[in-house]
Design an enzyme around this catalytic site. Structure first.
Site, PDB file in Angstrom:
ATOM      1  N   GLU A  17       0.823  -1.215   0.000  1.00  0.00           N
ATOM      2  CA  GLU A  17       0.000   0.000   0.000  1.00  0.00           C
ATOM      3  C   GLU A  17       0.859   1.268   0.000  1.00  0.00           C
ATOM      4  O   GLU A  17       0.527   2.255  -0.659  1.00  0.00           O
ATOM      5  CB  GLU A  17      -0.921   0.024   1.238  1.00  0.00           C
ATOM      6  CG  GLU A  17      -2.001  -1.039   1.254  1.00  0.00           C
ATOM      7  CD  GLU A  17      -1.546  -2.366   1.868  1.00  0.00           C
ATOM      8  OE1 GLU A  17      -0.322  -2.667   1.856  1.00  0.00           O
ATOM      9  OE2 GLU A  17      -2.403  -3.122   2.338  1.00  0.00           O
ATOM     10  N   LYS A 121      23.905   0.106   0.457  1.00  0.00           N
ATOM     11  CA  LYS A 121      23.270  -1.020   1.129  1.00  0.00           C
ATOM     12  C   LYS A 121      23.370  -0.920   2.645  1.00  0.00           C
ATOM     13  O   LYS A 121      24.401  -0.569   3.181  1.00  0.00           O
ATOM     14  CB  LYS A 121      23.938  -2.322   0.691  1.00  0.00           C
ATOM     15  CG  LYS A 121      23.391  -2.887  -0.593  1.00  0.00           C
ATOM     16  CD  LYS A 121      24.345  -3.881  -1.189  1.00  0.00           C
ATOM     17  CE  LYS A 121      24.552  -5.074  -0.307  1.00  0.00           C
ATOM     18  NZ  LYS A 121      23.406  -5.989  -0.266  1.00  0.00           N
ATOM     19  N   ILE A 440      25.061  -5.673 -22.785  1.00  0.00           N
ATOM     20  CA  ILE A 440      25.109  -6.509 -21.575  1.00  0.00           C
ATOM     21  C   ILE A 440      24.011  -7.563 -21.569  1.00  0.00           C
ATOM     22  O   ILE A 440      24.032  -8.490 -20.766  1.00  0.00           O
ATOM     23  CB  ILE A 440      25.063  -5.626 -20.312  1.00  0.00           C
ATOM     24  CG1 ILE A 440      26.156  -4.564 -20.377  1.00  0.00           C
ATOM     25  CG2 ILE A 440      25.220  -6.427 -19.022  1.00  0.00           C
ATOM     26  CD1 ILE A 440      27.578  -5.097 -20.549  1.00  0.00           C
ATOM     27  N   SER A 442      20.092  -7.288 -21.940  1.00  0.00           N
ATOM     28  CA  SER A 442      18.682  -6.964 -22.154  1.00  0.00           C
ATOM     29  C   SER A 442      18.542  -5.749 -23.070  1.00  0.00           C
ATOM     30  O   SER A 442      19.384  -4.844 -23.074  1.00  0.00           O
ATOM     31  CB  SER A 442      17.987  -6.708 -20.825  1.00  0.00           C
ATOM     32  OG  SER A 442      18.629  -5.686 -20.115  1.00  0.00           O
ATOM     33  N   GLU A 493      16.669 -10.738 -24.124  1.00  0.00           N
ATOM     34  CA  GLU A 493      16.048 -11.135 -22.845  1.00  0.00           C
ATOM     35  C   GLU A 493      14.575 -10.756 -22.714  1.00  0.00           C
ATOM     36  O   GLU A 493      14.061 -10.600 -21.593  1.00  0.00           O
ATOM     37  CB  GLU A 493      16.847 -10.582 -21.646  1.00  0.00           C
ATOM     38  CG  GLU A 493      18.292 -11.053 -21.619  1.00  0.00           C
ATOM     39  CD  GLU A 493      19.106 -10.535 -20.415  1.00  0.00           C
ATOM     40  OE1 GLU A 493      18.515 -10.262 -19.359  1.00  0.00           O
ATOM     41  OE2 GLU A 493      20.342 -10.444 -20.552  1.00  0.00           O
ATOM     42  N   GLU A 614      28.060  -8.125  -3.387  1.00  0.00           N
ATOM     43  CA  GLU A 614      27.211  -7.824  -2.237  1.00  0.00           C
ATOM     44  C   GLU A 614      27.041  -8.994  -1.284  1.00  0.00           C
ATOM     45  O   GLU A 614      26.493  -8.836  -0.208  1.00  0.00           O
ATOM     46  CB  GLU A 614      25.860  -7.252  -2.677  1.00  0.00           C
ATOM     47  CG  GLU A 614      24.965  -8.179  -3.413  1.00  0.00           C
ATOM     48  CD  GLU A 614      23.686  -7.451  -3.844  1.00  0.00           C
ATOM     49  OE1 GLU A 614      23.803  -6.507  -4.643  1.00  0.00           O
ATOM     50  OE2 GLU A 614      22.614  -7.827  -3.375  1.00  0.00           O
ATOM     51  N   HIS A 650      29.557 -10.407 -16.173  1.00  0.00           N
ATOM     52  CA  HIS A 650      29.212  -8.993 -16.022  1.00  0.00           C
ATOM     53  C   HIS A 650      28.936  -8.691 -14.562  1.00  0.00           C
ATOM     54  O   HIS A 650      28.306  -9.480 -13.865  1.00  0.00           O
ATOM     55  CB  HIS A 650      27.977  -8.663 -16.868  1.00  0.00           C
ATOM     56  CG  HIS A 650      27.360  -7.351 -16.496  1.00  0.00           C
ATOM     57  ND1 HIS A 650      27.985  -6.148 -16.743  1.00  0.00           N
ATOM     58  CD2 HIS A 650      26.212  -7.049 -15.847  1.00  0.00           C
ATOM     59  CE1 HIS A 650      27.232  -5.172 -16.269  1.00  0.00           C
ATOM     60  NE2 HIS A 650      26.153  -5.690 -15.722  1.00  0.00           N
ATOM     61  N   GLU A 674      30.737  -1.728 -14.676  1.00  0.00           N
ATOM     62  CA  GLU A 674      30.161  -0.385 -14.718  1.00  0.00           C
ATOM     63  C   GLU A 674      31.252   0.633 -14.384  1.00  0.00           C
ATOM     64  O   GLU A 674      31.814   0.593 -13.297  1.00  0.00           O
ATOM     65  CB  GLU A 674      29.042  -0.322 -13.671  1.00  0.00           C
ATOM     66  CG  GLU A 674      28.444   1.036 -13.526  1.00  0.00           C
ATOM     67  CD  GLU A 674      27.265   1.038 -12.557  1.00  0.00           C
ATOM     68  OE1 GLU A 674      26.509   0.043 -12.528  1.00  0.00           O
ATOM     69  OE2 GLU A 674      27.123   2.025 -11.853  1.00  0.00           O
ATOM     70  N   HIS A 703      21.749   4.356 -16.625  1.00  0.00           N
ATOM     71  CA  HIS A 703      20.816   4.740 -15.565  1.00  0.00           C
ATOM     72  C   HIS A 703      20.114   6.058 -15.855  1.00  0.00           C
ATOM     73  O   HIS A 703      19.213   6.446 -15.136  1.00  0.00           O
ATOM     74  CB  HIS A 703      21.547   4.839 -14.220  1.00  0.00           C
ATOM     75  CG  HIS A 703      22.218   3.544 -13.848  1.00  0.00           C
ATOM     76  ND1 HIS A 703      23.520   3.259 -14.215  1.00  0.00           N
ATOM     77  CD2 HIS A 703      21.757   2.450 -13.210  1.00  0.00           C
ATOM     78  CE1 HIS A 703      23.818   2.043 -13.782  1.00  0.00           C
ATOM     79  NE2 HIS A 703      22.777   1.534 -13.178  1.00  0.00           N
TER      80      HIS A 703
HETATM   81  N1  GLN Z   1      22.082  -9.520 -18.541  1.00  0.00           N
HETATM   82  C1  GLN Z   1      21.377  -8.666 -17.623  1.00  0.00           C
HETATM   83  C2  GLN Z   1      20.753  -7.527 -18.397  1.00  0.00           C
HETATM   84  O1  GLN Z   1      21.312  -7.135 -19.372  1.00  0.00           O
HETATM   85  C3  GLN Z   1      22.284  -8.104 -16.580  1.00  0.00           C
HETATM   86  C4  GLN Z   1      21.554  -7.263 -15.586  1.00  0.00           C
HETATM   87  C5  GLN Z   1      22.371  -6.881 -14.405  1.00  0.00           C
HETATM   88  O2  GLN Z   1      23.571  -7.004 -14.409  1.00  0.00           O
HETATM   89  N2  GLN Z   1      21.750  -6.382 -13.388  1.00  0.00           N
HETATM   90  O3  GLN Z   1      19.723  -6.993 -18.021  1.00  0.00           O
HETATM   91 ZN    ZN Z   2      24.628  -4.859 -14.618  1.00  0.00          ZN
END
Ligand code: GLN
Ligand code: ZN
Length: 763
Positions: A17, A121, A440, A442, A493, A614, A650, A674, A703
């Site tokens: 909610e 985090k 990468i 998607s 993807e 992480e 990756h 990145e 991003h």
């Molecule tokens: N292969 C995934 C994509 O391209 C990798 C996503 C990620 O690293 N968070 O979306």
């Molecule tokens: Zn990534």
């Protein structure tokens, strides 16, 4: 009488909610009053859910983040929003989310654009907090209004309130100095504000305050330990009793410090930090309360209540009235209510407990301790039956999977030849130019893709129709990439909802909840898969999609997988075996997929390990243990292929300084990371280590909707080439493109390919 209490309750709501109320307000579709009303309603409901506990947390509710709430309470707002007028909640959201200046005003020189607060985090959870920013000039000034309002609200509802605040040392430790000044120097300025806050709470009838200092379970140097002494000696005159709460791990050698601080009580995480107890029982002065967090606040399994009682009863004999019991940490990190679930398998469901059910467990434990086990015999028997059923279930235990783990051989993680030899063979086969380009994985997840997936899940379209639509998307994706002139293509993807869930759904040993949402940051929630049993791959998971995609192009098509460590770290995992064992099972399953892809003729295979970093334990002394098995699992997954198959991995970050040796040991032929926002400086870690394999440092920040220029990307790659020999450099975006629009992706990738071509003409 053992006292029961709770450290915090999830605020997002059983049906999310709060998320929907926030997003509707941010879109301008509802008012601030409506949002505030939803907040009050959720608080009231959650206090109801905690009825019957002796002490109930107040102040654990936050519209965005508890650290940001604390910053506001301490009057510590970033410079960039000071003097901003309007409702304080709007200012609060502005700090959290940032606000871009409208173009016209920006041109007029207006400074109303505000950068979002940096997030990071919260310890080793998947919750992210807004990092407090300090300088030598930072001042604090109490604003107790939020806490006092919530306190009054709770008191008017008859709640036995225990306000919850973040302690001064943890607050400083989790913040960041913007000017290199020493954060600890601010302690003197900070403590009077805490003292005043405690006074105000006392004046409003508060007896106990929970002051969270989870930083105590991490390694602290002498200065930070000393800060604890200073802080709590200064606060000891406050007219309230302080319960110092630690959680997420062991105090270890900081047990002595924690036991002797001048506070009225100490809470420890008795799930992860159970070994602290024996020494603490000796150290703790006889006047102090000891609160034991015996119910796991980080996982979704039922507690073995009989076993906990076996352990607690002798402690109760020793502590008597001084024993309190609680969940191990705030329940923020588990979903709200198992009763919301309509589709979970009944057997698996009988093994689970979400936040509300965990509080039921706490009530049962308290009755057993206070009135005798007989008074809750039925509950204890039912609990024992559930625990036994889980322990013995053939759905949890698969002897074949267990046997296959014993067959793992060191050679499984070993490539046939060293990198240089493999690279030469791969170059001959793949025939790639210098500075090869790729993405990468998607491509944009359009409305049509999401709709088709929803319809398929709901049974509104049949499988053939669904596969047809997905193939259409793959074909579009391949066409676009060919037109762009990319060198190594991906299928895009489209068929994946989420990079972990997609594999979890196809592997035996996983199940999924409908409403098992956990707050990640602000209004964002994740619904982690539940890994309950031995993992097996019933059949190939990606081969059909990838071979279809490969059939549409002469260029190499990358097979795209999620690695075992990432699947593990983004799931609720088993507590009946070490994480490393669950991870090895995942590694074996994913290895089969890699080998199937290779057999199907796929020449390049990417195994994403977005969450490898992480998973690092809170204490550095435990890093090596984790990294050893995490890297081994990646190697088992990836390294069964022939020299000719090129393995990519990756990772969505670039802080590799501490873990570069482990990254090198993974021995992927190519790693994409990145880096675009760091101006390539973070490649220094690779340079200093003389990292031997190929790297694709992201040059396009996915991003933001901004289109990176060719010149900017060339510039970034030139900087990269100062650190890494250019024959080992790839050109690619920072991460997947699924959250972007096609009309952003096409121009950005056009520029990226142009940048690679420019680079090929000479640096
Ligand atoms: N292969 C995934 C994509 O391209 C990798 C996503 C990620 O690293 N968070 O979306
Ligand atoms: Zn990534």
């Amino acid at each position: 009488m053992a006292i029961t209490h709770n450290l915090g309750f999830p605020r997002i709501g059983a049906k999310r909610e709060l998320k929907f109320a926030l997003e509707s307000y941010w879109k301008g579709e509802s008012t601030l009053d409506t949002l505030r009303a939803v907040g009050a309603e959720l608080r009231a409901r959650h206090w109801q859910d905690q009825a019957g506990l002796d002490l109930v947390p107040v102040g654990d509710f936050a519209f965005y983040d508890q650290m940001l709430d604390m910053s506001f309470t301490l009057g510590h707002l970033p410079e960039r929003v000071r003097g901003v007028t309007g409702d304080v909640l709007d200012t609060y959201f502005r700090v959290a989310r940032g606000r871009s200046a409208p173009a016209a005003e920006a041109q007029a020189g207006c400074t109303c654009g505000v950068a979002a607060g940096e997030m990071t985090k919260w310890f080793d959870t998947n919750y992210h907090y807004i990092v407090p920013e300090f300088t030598a000039a930072t001042e604090f000034e109490l604003d107790a209004s939020r806490l006092l309002e919530q306190l009054a609200e709770a008191q008017s509802q008859g709640v036995n309130a225990k306000p919850v605040i973040i302690g001064p040392v943890t607050y400083l430790a989790l913040g960041k100095s913007k000017d290199g000044s020493d954060r600890l120097a601010l302690l003197d300025r900070l403590l009077p504000v805490y003292a005043e806050l405690l006074n105000r709470l006392a004046a409003h009838g508060v007896q106990w305050v929970q002051i969270d200092e989870p930083i105590l379970v991490t390694e602290l140097d002498e200065a930070w330990r000393h800060a604890f002494e200073i802080a709590y000696h200064e606060l000891k005159t406050a007219p309230v009793k302080l319960l110092l709460a630690t959680y997420f791990g062991e105090l270890q050698d900081q047990g002595y410090l924690a036991a002797h601080l001048p506070v009225a009580g100490l809470h420890i995480d008795a799930v992860r930090g159970r070994d602290d107890l024996a020494p603490l029982l000796n150290l703790l002065p006889s006047t102090k309360i000891l609160s034991l967090g015996v119910i796991d606040g980080r996982n979704i399994w039922k507690t073995d209540l009989n076993a906990v009682l076996d352990w607690l009863e002798p402690i109760q004999d020793q502590l008597g009235e001084r024993l309190w019991i609680a969940p191990s940490c705030s329940l923020l990190h588990v979903p709200v209510d198992l009763d919301s679930e309509q589709t979970l398998d009944p057997e698996i469901r009988s093994w689970l407990a979400f936040a509300r059910q965990k509080l039921d467990e706490l009530r049962v434990l308290a009755r057993a301790l206070n009135q005798g086990r007989e008074t809750v015999r039925a509950e204890l028997d039912a609990n024992r039956a559930a625990i036994d059923s889980r322990r013995q279930s053939p759905r949890v235990n698969n002897p074949e999977v267990k046997a296959s783990l014993t067959r793992i051989d060191a050679r499984w993680g070993q490539r046939q030849s060293p990198y240089a030899e493999r690279a030469a063979k791969q170059a001959g086969l793949l025939n790639l130019p210098e500075f090869p380009t790729t993405t990468i994985g998607s491509f944009p997840q359009t409305g049509e893709i999401r709709q088709a997936r929803r319809q398929f899940k709901a049974g509104a379209i049949d499988e053939a129709t669904y596969v047809g639509i997905m193939r259409g998307e793959i074909a579009r994706c391949v066409r676009e990439q060919e037109a762009l002139g990319l060198d190594v293509l991906v299928h895009g993807e489209a068929e994946r909802n989420d990079m972990v869930e997609y594999f979890g759904e196809q592997l035996a040993g996983f199940t999924f909840s409908q409403f098992g949402w956990v707050q990640s940051y602000g209004s964002r929630c994740v619904k982690p898969p539940i890994l309950f049993g031995d993992v097996r791959r019933p059949k190939a998971m990606t081969v059909d999609w990838i071979t279809y995609a490969q059939s549409l192009t002469e260029k190499p098509m990358k097979g795209m997988l999620t690695g075992p460590v990432t699947i593990l770290n983004w799931s609720f995992v088993r507590d009946d075996q070490p994480r490393s064992v669950s991870c090895r099972q995942l590694a074996l399953a994913m290895r089969e997929e890699v080998l199937d892809l290779e057999r199907a003729g796929v020449r390049v295979i990417q195994i994403d390990e977005a969450a490898l970093r992480e998973g690092l334990p809170l204490r550095r002394s435990q890093w090596k243990g984790y990294l050893d098995w995490a890297v081994e699992c990646f190697r088992i997954t990836a390294n069964g292929v022939t020299d000719e198959t090129q393995i990519h991995t990756h990772m969505c970050y670039s802080e590799f300084n501490d873990i570069i040796a482990s990254i090198a040991e993974m021995d992927a032929d190519v790693i994409t990371i990145e880096t675009s926002r760091s101006d390539m400086e973070l490649l220094d870690a690779f340079d200093d280590f003389s990292y031997p394999n190929a790297i694709g440092p992201g040059v396009y920040d996915i991003h933001t909707p901004n289109i990176p220029s060719e010149a900017h990307m060339v510039e970034l790659m030139r900087k990269a080439a100062e650190r890494i020999p250019s024959q080992r450099l790839w050109v690619n975006p920072d991460c997947g493109l699924k959250t972007r629009q096609w009309n952003e992706v096409i121009p950005a990738l056009t520029n990226m390919v142009a940048a690679a071509k420019t680079l090929r003409t000479g640096l």
